[in-house]
Design a protein around this motif. Structure first.
Motif, PDB file in Angstrom:
ATOM      1  N   GLN A  58       0.186  -1.423  -0.353  1.00 27.50           N
ATOM      2  CA  GLN A  58      -0.534  -0.153  -0.350  1.00 27.50           C
ATOM      3  C   GLN A  58       0.908   1.342   0.063  1.00 27.50           C
ATOM      4  O   GLN A  58       1.989   1.230  -0.141  1.00 27.50           O
ATOM      5  N   GLY A  59       0.397   2.628  -0.201  1.00 23.79           N
ATOM      6  CA  GLY A  59       1.359   3.903   0.097  1.00 23.79           C
ATOM      7  C   GLY A  59       1.075   3.653   0.923  1.00 23.79           C
ATOM      8  O   GLY A  59       1.124   3.108   2.105  1.00 23.79           O
ATOM      9  N   ASN A 105      -1.498   7.016  -4.255  1.00 18.71           N
ATOM     10  CA  ASN A 105      -1.244   5.759  -3.779  1.00 18.71           C
ATOM     11  C   ASN A 105      -1.745   6.185  -2.404  1.00 18.71           C
ATOM     12  O   ASN A 105      -0.805   5.388  -1.369  1.00 18.71           O
ATOM     13  N   PRO A 112       5.669   3.762  -1.729  1.00 22.01           N
ATOM     14  CA  PRO A 112       4.676   2.615  -1.173  1.00 22.01           C
ATOM     15  C   PRO A 112       5.768   2.476   0.951  1.00 22.01           C
ATOM     16  O   PRO A 112       6.589   2.963   0.512  1.00 22.01           O
ATOM     17  N   ASN A 158       6.506  -3.759  -7.159  1.00 19.30           N
ATOM     18  CA  ASN A 158       7.023  -2.114  -6.871  1.00 19.30           C
ATOM     19  C   ASN A 158       6.624  -1.373  -5.680  1.00 19.30           C
ATOM     20  O   ASN A 158       6.548  -0.578  -5.162  1.00 19.30           O
TER      21      ASN A 158
END
Length: 436
Positions: A20-21, A44, A239, A262
């Motif tokens: 997740q962000g 994000n 992230p 990512n």
């Protein structure tokens, strides 16, 4: 009655997971939208309780919020209800959310007044606001503490003036709050012993793209030339490095083959190295991290053969948020390690739950624990336990996923505060976890 996770451990997981962000970045970035009357678009965004509460709070205060999707949101703070931000409803709501302290800097800079609730949030020891308040004072704000309802009232009727300051500790939220106040102050502000975490670098990049003039980003000496106003911008959050570290630990504990997609590898600093020092194999593939399934992992020693110590330290040292994860992962390694939690004094108190599960840990004092790795000779066993704070919660979840039998983790609101749809995402990898 809050919900619980029921976990049956022992499954090997497999697949890809996208972090997740970053939660800690989100609380700063979303507060910074208050610094301009123009539109700010943020990408994000993690869909978690703490962040959603802050967005709701801004909406209540008159910020126009357009949530295009769960991870993308437009904000425009061109019509702020200042009376609301001084009123009873705001006091009640902001008191529930630690991150609400972050809107003080922007409000003070733009409107000359702000209220700060005394902190709530995690039970991980004292989290002082001194750094924030003293920083604001140096910029020319006056404060008084209203003890009847636990609030600091800040006012800067003559506006804020740039100055030199040396912070007593490199507080991430403290530095962020002071930076947000200083970008609109008159003259130049120099902050020494500033925090330099990636979260803060991201905030400074965002503010600079709005027209602020901040130099020294990434170092502990920030120079901020005040400007009269800021414009809108687009910003994409990194992230969450704590989630990434949690997934590396999870893969090792459960002998799973995982790819973290990512992963913002350039912003992870020393984190991959610390997990490698526990004997965990991981490969950086472009912007992804691949963790192969490992039968066992062995804790390295220092070069002279002495027992490894892993301690937290302000960035670019190892983040305290991952120490609980490292501690759990070490319980099934071969070898021993001393975990030294310098920055918070009660973050290690969850180890009694791990000891109940069969881990061999000596809690030396509130800051230090020695973990004697079981080398998978004895798997942990499932128990019923409760989560004291966000990071311990996920550590216990990782322990439960590797343990034999059923575990029940109560008080999972604490986990939901920091990790989005964690049960669903782990089920997609093959974990046996349900919310009850």
């Amino acid at each position: 009655m809050s919900s619980a996770f029921e976990v049956r451990g022992g499954n090997r997981l497999k697949g890809e997971i996208i972090p997740q962000g970053a939660k800690n970045e989100a609380l700063q970035i979303i507060s910074a939208v208050m610094l301009t009357s123009e539109k700010v678009t943020i990408h994000n965004i993690p869909d978690i309780v703490d962040v959603n509460l802050l967005i709701e709070l801004l909406g209540d205060a008159g910020v126009k919020v357009n949530r295009i999707s769960r991870d993308k949101c437009e904000f425009q703070a061109d019509d702020i209800d200042l009376a609301y931000l001084q009123g009873a409803d705001f006091k009640k709501k902001s008191g529930r959310l630690r991150g609400s302290v972050m809107i003080a800097g922007p409000l003070l800079a733009r409107f000359g007044k702000a209220l700060i609730p005394k902190p709530g949030g995690d039970k991980i020891g004292r989290r002082r606001l001194d750094t924030h308040i003293i920083g604001f004072e140096k910029l020319g704000a006056r404060f008084n503490y209203e003890s009847d309802d636990n609030y600091f009232r800040l006012e800067a009727p003559g506006g804020l003036k740039g100055t030199y300051m040396l912070l007593d500790e490199p507080s991430v939220t403290g530095t962020a709050n002071i930076v947000m106040a200083a970008v609109l102050a008159q003259g130049t502000t120099t902050i020494y012993n500033a925090a330099c975490e990636p979260y803060l670098q991201q905030l400074c990049k965002m503010l600079n793209s709005m027209g602020a003039r901040i130099s020294g980003v990434g170092s502990n000496l920030l120079t901020i030339e005040g400007v009269t106003s800021l414009g809108g911008c687009q910003h994409t959050m990194l992230p969450d490095m704590i989630e990434i570290g949690s997934f590396i630990g999870l893969a090792a504990m459960t002998q799973s083959e995982l790819t973290i997609k990512n992963a913002g590898v350039d912003s992870l600093g020393i984190i991959p190295e610390k997990f490698r020092s526990l004997g965990i194999q991981l490969e950086i593939r472009g912007n992804d991290i691949y963790i192969p399934s490992q039968e066992s992992y062995e804790i390295q020693t220092f070069l002279d053969g002495s027992i490894l110590t892993i301690a937290d330290h302000p960035w670019p040292g190892f983040t305290p948020d991952l120490l609980s994860i490292v501690l759990v992962v070490a319980t099934q390694a071969k070898g021993s390690v001393m975990i030294h939690q310098k920055m918070f004094e009660s973050r290690l108190f969850f180890v009694d739950k791990l000891i109940d599960m069969g881990a061999q840990i000596v809690l030396c004092d509130p800051h230090r624990a020695v973990v004697i790795g079981l080398g998978r000779q004895h798997p942990l066993r499932g128990i019923t336990m409760s989560s004291p704070d966000i990071r311990a919660g996920v550590s216990l979840l990782i322990a439960a996923l590797s343990a034999e039998g059923k575990s029940t983790i109560q008080n999972i609101d604490q986990i939901d505060r920091g990790y989005q749809y964690i049960d669903e995402r782990l089920r997609n990898l093959g974990a046996d976890i349900k919310r009850v």
